[in-house]
Design an enzyme around this catalytic site. Structure first.
Site, PDB file in Angstrom:
ATOM      1  N   GLY A  55      40.347  49.228  27.288  1.00 45.24           N
ATOM      2  CA  GLY A  55      41.801  49.162  27.238  1.00 45.24           C
ATOM      3  C   GLY A  55      42.489  49.568  28.514  1.00 45.24           C
ATOM      4  O   GLY A  55      43.602  50.098  28.474  1.00 45.24           O
TER       5      GLY A  55
ATOM      6  N   HIS B  11      39.405  44.198  34.960  1.00 45.01           N
ATOM      7  CA  HIS B  11      40.143  44.676  33.792  1.00 45.01           C
ATOM      8  C   HIS B  11      39.215  44.606  32.589  1.00 45.01           C
ATOM      9  O   HIS B  11      38.720  43.536  32.232  1.00 45.01           O
ATOM     10  CB  HIS B  11      41.395  43.830  33.547  1.00 45.01           C
ATOM     11  CG  HIS B  11      42.204  44.302  32.367  1.00 45.01           C
ATOM     12  ND1 HIS B  11      43.227  45.220  32.488  1.00 45.01           N
ATOM     13  CD2 HIS B  11      42.122  43.998  31.044  1.00 45.01           C
ATOM     14  CE1 HIS B  11      43.744  45.450  31.294  1.00 45.01           C
ATOM     15  NE2 HIS B  11      43.083  44.730  30.397  1.00 45.01           N
ATOM     16  N   CYS B  12      38.981  45.745  31.962  1.00 45.57           N
ATOM     17  CA  CYS B  12      38.015  45.818  30.865  1.00 45.57           C
ATOM     18  C   CYS B  12      38.758  45.974  29.538  1.00 45.57           C
ATOM     19  O   CYS B  12      39.338  47.045  29.282  1.00 45.57           O
ATOM     20  CB  CYS B  12      37.056  46.989  31.074  1.00 45.57           C
ATOM     21  SG  CYS B  12      35.783  47.107  29.792  1.00 45.57           S
ATOM     22  N   PRO B  13      38.778  44.957  28.682  1.00 47.55           N
ATOM     23  CA  PRO B  13      39.454  45.103  27.394  1.00 47.55           C
ATOM     24  C   PRO B  13      38.756  46.077  26.463  1.00 47.55           C
ATOM     25  O   PRO B  13      39.392  46.629  25.554  1.00 47.55           O
ATOM     26  CB  PRO B  13      39.428  43.666  26.827  1.00 47.55           C
ATOM     27  CG  PRO B  13      38.275  43.006  27.501  1.00 47.55           C
ATOM     28  CD  PRO B  13      38.188  43.616  28.860  1.00 47.55           C
TER      29      PRO B  13
END
Length: 363
Positions: free
Chosen positions: A191, A186-188
């Protein structure tokens, strides 16, 4: 004394106000799309066409840094470099900028490969699996199943949230609360989750961003060097070009992490691995198993790259723009349909209605 006679009026003969008809039509439930009741922690825009993680606050920062840095470069460095070097510099920078932004938006707005949750009937069948210990009490379904892939045993874990056994390379993202096929991470910064359907866009984003950052950094250094050679000195060149200094600082502190991330994912692509598998050491020989090699590799770097980046785009499985069946639409707020809305009093209407009462008075 006058004698009055009254006749009873049939209610069906009274005219119904015309405003009650649209009142009834407005209370008919409209068709609802599946994204409106989606169980995961996602946000949808443009009627379900765009999907983002609920916590996507860093995405505007990522996009803002790219736009601001590139804008300063085109506004303050390119005019000088075009005059003293070549007109190809803004052209190359523009192509890289468009490629970076396009790849970023595709990564952020694409379904990463979310698997739909099991239907209630299917979930009930799975949960009816009882342990063979002979006990009459209920036991949860087994947490793993074993399948064979390329002559190697692979365990499938049971997801108690989605009520299903996860397919190979699938993992449940705690940020989005979804099972994602070929889950990478999951890449912030984008997003969104990175998975089977948007990994190619993510890889093209970080690689193109590496080239774009390196290109701007080299051009800014060249710009300041040429300025300092005119007899002004490097310190004076820095003072006269504060925008170039800002670009230099941003690129200097970001280029190392971007290049490292690009190199790491190039290694993953070459060996057909995911970040999740590499961190957990799923196919590492350190586990002591004889057949601990990666069962998904093609034993060829070129084939692995083509399979990961150039394969056909799999379709989305969640059908977020599909319509819900009528029986699955959540009930709307109850409205009293027996009473029409209050109408404004009107003396003319009251007089016309009173005439229907056939009042006859005899003296």
């Amino acid at each position: 004394m006058k004698n009055c006679e009254y006749q009873q009026i049939d209610p069906r003969g009274l005219s119904t106000p015309s405003s009650t008809q649209p009142y009834t039509e407005n209370n008919v439930q409209r068709p609802r799309r599946k994204w409106e009741v989606f169980p995961g922690k996602n946000r949808f825009y443009c009627d379900g066409r765009i999907i983002l993680a609920r916590q996507s606050g860093i995405l505007p920062l990522t996009l803002g840094l790219i736009i601001v840095t590139s804008g300063l470069f085109f506004a303050f460095d390119c005019p000088f470099l075009v005059t003293h070097l070549t007109v190809c510099i803004p052209v190359i920078g523009g192509v890289l900028f468009v490629f970076v932004v396009t790849s970023l938006l595709q990564t952020s707005f694409t379904d990463p490969g979310i698997l739909p949750r099991t239907l209630p009937d299917e979930a009930a069948d799975i949960e009816k699996q009882i342990d063979t210990s002979g006990s009459s009490t209920y036991h949860p379904p087994p947490r793993t199943k074993e399948i064979l892939i390329n002559q190697q045993v692979v365990k499938l874990k049971y997801c108690f949230t989605c009520k299903m056994f996860r397919p190979p390379r699938t993992s449940h993202c705690s940020m989005c609360d979804n099972c994602v096929e070929r889950f990478d991470h999951h890449c912030p910064w984008v997003g969104n989750c990175v998975g089977k359907r948007n990994y190619r866009f993510f890889y093209s984003f970080i690689v193109s961003l590496s080239f774009h950052t390196t290109f701007i950094f080299g051009c800014v250094v060249t710009h300041l060097t040429l300025r300092s050679q005119g007899g002004n000195g490097l310190v004076l060149a820095l003072q006269e070009n504060p925008a170039s200094v800002v670009e230099l600082v941003i690129c200097f502190f970001s280029i190392w992490s971007i290049l490292g991330l690009s190199g790491f994912h190039t290694y993953l692509v070459a060996f057909n691995l995911t970040t999740n598998e590499d961190i957990k050491g799923s196919w590492s020989s350190k586990r002591g198993a004889e057949d601990s090699g990666n069962p998904y590799t093609y034993d060829n770097i070129f084939t692995n790259c083509c399979a990961t980046l150039c394969g056909p785009m799999p379709p989305s499985l969640i059908d977020r723009r599909g319509f819900l069946p009528p029986e699955n639409i959540p009930p709307a707020v109850a409205v009293d349909m027996g009473r029409p809305p209050f109408l404004a009093k009107n003396d003319t209407n009251m007089e016309e209605n009173c005439q229907g009462f056939a009042l006859s008075c005899t003296a």
